[in-house]
Design a protein around this motif. Structure first.
Motif, PDB file in Angstrom:
ATOM      1  N   GLY A 138       0.818  -1.213   0.000  1.00 42.82           N
ATOM      2  CA  GLY A 138       0.000   0.000   0.000  1.00 42.82           C
ATOM      3  C   GLY A 138       0.851   1.262   0.000  1.00 42.82           C
ATOM      4  O   GLY A 138       0.550   2.231  -0.704  1.00 42.82           O
ATOM      5  N   LEU A 139       1.934   1.245   0.753  1.00 38.94           N
ATOM      6  CA  LEU A 139       2.841   2.397   0.777  1.00 38.94           C
ATOM      7  C   LEU A 139       3.524   2.584  -0.578  1.00 38.94           C
ATOM      8  O   LEU A 139       3.769   3.718  -1.007  1.00 38.94           O
ATOM      9  N   ALA A 140       3.831   1.476  -1.246  1.00 38.39           N
ATOM     10  CA  ALA A 140       4.427   1.569  -2.576  1.00 38.39           C
ATOM     11  C   ALA A 140       3.454   2.202  -3.565  1.00 38.39           C
ATOM     12  O   ALA A 140       3.856   2.967  -4.458  1.00 38.39           O
ATOM     13  N   MET A 141       2.168   1.908  -3.404  1.00 39.57           N
ATOM     14  CA  MET A 141       1.153   2.502  -4.267  1.00 39.57           C
ATOM     15  C   MET A 141       0.983   4.002  -4.002  1.00 39.57           C
ATOM     16  O   MET A 141       0.481   4.734  -4.845  1.00 39.57           O
ATOM     17  N   VAL A 142       1.385   4.438  -2.819  1.00 43.27           N
ATOM     18  CA  VAL A 142       1.381   5.872  -2.510  1.00 43.27           C
ATOM     19  C   VAL A 142       2.623   6.535  -3.091  1.00 43.27           C
ATOM     20  O   VAL A 142       2.555   7.583  -3.735  1.00 43.27           O
ATOM     21  N   ALA A 143       3.778   5.905  -2.878  1.00 42.55           N
ATOM     22  CA  ALA A 143       5.045   6.504  -3.292  1.00 42.55           C
ATOM     23  C   ALA A 143       5.216   6.514  -4.811  1.00 42.55           C
ATOM     24  O   ALA A 143       5.780   7.467  -5.368  1.00 42.55           O
ATOM     25  N   GLY A 144       4.730   5.473  -5.494  1.00 43.12           N
ATOM     26  CA  GLY A 144       4.920   5.373  -6.943  1.00 43.12           C
ATOM     27  C   GLY A 144       4.356   6.560  -7.715  1.00 43.12           C
ATOM     28  O   GLY A 144       5.094   7.228  -8.458  1.00 43.12           O
ATOM     29  N   PRO A 145       3.067   6.868  -7.583  1.00 37.70           N
ATOM     30  CA  PRO A 145       2.519   8.015  -8.308  1.00 37.70           C
ATOM     31  C   PRO A 145       3.164   9.339  -7.917  1.00 37.70           C
ATOM     32  O   PRO A 145       3.340  10.227  -8.762  1.00 37.70           O
ATOM     33  N   LEU A 146       3.509   9.491  -6.635  1.00 35.73           N
ATOM     34  CA  LEU A 146       4.177  10.728  -6.209  1.00 35.73           C
ATOM     35  C   LEU A 146       5.532  10.871  -6.886  1.00 35.73           C
ATOM     36  O   LEU A 146       5.933  11.984  -7.266  1.00 35.73           O
ATOM     37  N   LEU A 147       6.239   9.756  -7.029  1.00 30.75           N
ATOM     38  CA  LEU A 147       7.527   9.802  -7.707  1.00 30.75           C
ATOM     39  C   LEU A 147       7.360  10.195  -9.172  1.00 30.75           C
ATOM     40  O   LEU A 147       8.150  10.980  -9.711  1.00 30.75           O
ATOM     41  N   VAL A 148       6.336   9.669  -9.829  1.00 33.63           N
ATOM     42  CA  VAL A 148       6.063  10.043 -11.220  1.00 33.63           C
ATOM     43  C   VAL A 148       5.750  11.534 -11.310  1.00 33.63           C
ATOM     44  O   VAL A 148       6.247  12.235 -12.207  1.00 33.63           O
ATOM     45  N   SER A 149       4.935  12.042 -10.397  1.00 32.38           N
ATOM     46  CA  SER A 149       4.607  13.470 -10.399  1.00 32.38           C
ATOM     47  C   SER A 149       5.867  14.322 -10.238  1.00 32.38           C
ATOM     48  O   SER A 149       6.033  15.345 -10.914  1.00 32.38           O
ATOM     49  N   ALA A 150       6.750  13.901  -9.337  1.00 33.04           N
ATOM     50  CA  ALA A 150       7.984  14.647  -9.117  1.00 33.04           C
ATOM     51  C   ALA A 150       8.867  14.631 -10.362  1.00 33.04           C
ATOM     52  O   ALA A 150       9.451  15.657 -10.742  1.00 33.04           O
ATOM     53  N   LEU A 151       8.962  13.480 -11.010  1.00 32.85           N
ATOM     54  CA  LEU A 151       9.790  13.376 -12.209  1.00 32.85           C
ATOM     55  C   LEU A 151       9.220  14.212 -13.358  1.00 32.85           C
ATOM     56  O   LEU A 151       9.976  14.861 -14.094  1.00 32.85           O
ATOM     57  N   ILE A 152       7.902  14.192 -13.499  1.00 34.38           N
ATOM     58  CA  ILE A 152       7.273  14.976 -14.567  1.00 34.38           C
ATOM     59  C   ILE A 152       7.424  16.474 -14.303  1.00 34.38           C
ATOM     60  O   ILE A 152       7.589  17.267 -15.230  1.00 34.38           O
ATOM     61  N   ALA A 153       7.391  16.857 -13.038  1.00 36.50           N
ATOM     62  CA  ALA A 153       7.518  18.274 -12.696  1.00 36.50           C
ATOM     63  C   ALA A 153       8.882  18.832 -13.084  1.00 36.50           C
ATOM     64  O   ALA A 153       9.006  20.019 -13.392  1.00 36.50           O
ATOM     65  N   VAL A 154       9.916  17.979 -13.080  1.00 34.43           N
ATOM     66  CA  VAL A 154      11.266  18.470 -13.373  1.00 34.43           C
ATOM     67  C   VAL A 154      11.806  17.962 -14.710  1.00 34.43           C
ATOM     68  O   VAL A 154      12.850  18.441 -15.172  1.00 34.43           O
ATOM     69  N   SER A 155      11.104  16.995 -15.343  1.00 33.74           N
ATOM     70  CA  SER A 155      11.591  16.468 -16.617  1.00 33.74           C
ATOM     71  C   SER A 155      10.421  16.158 -17.544  1.00 33.74           C
ATOM     72  O   SER A 155       9.593  17.023 -17.792  1.00 33.74           O
ATOM     73  N   THR A 156      10.337  14.911 -18.022  1.00 29.75           N
ATOM     74  CA  THR A 156       9.291  14.509 -18.961  1.00 29.75           C
ATOM     75  C   THR A 156       8.732  13.151 -18.572  1.00 29.75           C
ATOM     76  O   THR A 156       9.369  12.398 -17.821  1.00 29.75           O
TER      77      THR A 156
END
Length: 299
Positions: free
Chosen positions: A149-167
């Motif tokens: 469940g924690l991985a399902m929280v961290a995964g999308p947040l990591l994608v959001s962070a990567l998209i915010a600074v890259s592609t």
């Protein structure tokens, strides 16, 4: 509560596969959103882009069955190593800008889904194999559920962070790297290499266990609704010009799911499980309907 989890982590040979399995599970919360936003960026159509995570999900469903069948016969390591490598390569190659055909990315996504390493399922098997004490074993299963469940929280947040600074492409490449490293690390642990299928695992299997067909049908319906949300939520974020917000939405959904599960397990209920299920499904349907009501969408 924490004491029981610490007892699990102190069991010899448990911590390494648990951590590698968790790292390999993290991309489950990343890959769908990252692939969807990559396809949408290239095609300009959210409807066409939705085919990509759908292809990955279909491949993953098939892959779990195929990998499970193979693991039951030749062991975990000999299946998970090639699966991890193939999944990582398929994701990385699929997002290369050299492809012109619109069906190439869905094809690679399907292949990556089939090859996505079944580390969480394998870790459940290792939990039963490594933990002899029944009570401690239940704590081990609970730890797996909470960690996933924690991985399902961290995964999308990591994608959001990567998209915010890259592609979105960078998010897919990071996902591919994490899948490969986590899957290979898990497969190379001592517990995974030493595990062997039991006699029951390789014997003939006839008939369908009671309740299995109901469980399959119910999970297909839930999976369908989850797939719709997986496209609708990013579409709403894109409509508001904030693609990175989609990851936050998925993370919030996972947090609610995790909190609900923990609360449900902590309360001593008096009513029946059937009533629990009906009430929870009705509540979930109502919660999903609210954002779709007129006046709640993007302006």
């Amino acid at each position: 509560m924490l004491g029981s989890y610490l007892r699990v982590l102190r069991i010899p040979g448990y911590t390494a596969p648990f951590l590698f399995g968790l790292s390999a599970a993290l991309p489950i919360g990343m890959v769908g959103l990252a692939l969807l936003l990559t396809a949408q960026e290239r095609s300009g159509s959210i409807a066409q882009a939705g085919l990509v995570p759908a292809a990955f999900g279909l491949g993953n469903a098939v892959g779990l069955v195929v990998q499970g069948w193979l693991i039951d016969r030749i062991g975990q390591t000999r299946v998970l190593i090639p699966a991890s490598l193939l999944c990582s390569i398929a994701l990385a190659v699929g997002v290369l800008p050299i492809w012109q055909d619109r069906f190439v990315l869905p094809g690679f996504a399907l292949l990556a889904g089939v090859a996505f390493p079944a580390t969480i399922s394998s870790m459940r098997v290792l939990t039963a194999d490594l933990i002899a004490d029944r009570q401690v074993r239940m704590s081990g299963y609970a730890l797996l559920a909470v960690s996933f469940g924690l991985a399902m929280v961290a995964g999308p947040l990591l994608v959001s962070a990567l998209i915010a600074v890259s592609t979105p492409v960078i998010a897919v490449l990071v996902t591919a790297l994490v899948v490969g490293a986590g899957g290979l690390g898990f497969a190379m642990t001592t517990a995974s290499r030493r595990w062997r299928p039991g006699v029951a695992a390789v014997g003939p299997r006839l008939g369908v266990p009671a309740g299995l067909s109901t469980l399959v049908v119910a999970n297909i319906a839930l999976g369908f609704s989850g797939g719709v949300v997986a496209v609708a939520l990013p579409a709403a974020a894109l409509a508001q010009g904030a693609a990175a917000v989609a990851g936050i939405g998925f993370a919030a959904r996972s947090i609610g799911d995790l909190a609900g599960g923990l609360a449900y397990g902590a309360i001593r209920w008096r009513s029946t499980k059937v009533r629990h299920l009906i009430v929870s499904l009705a509540t979930a349907a109502g919660a999903l309907r609210c954002p779709a009501r007129p006046g709640h969408g993007p302006k």
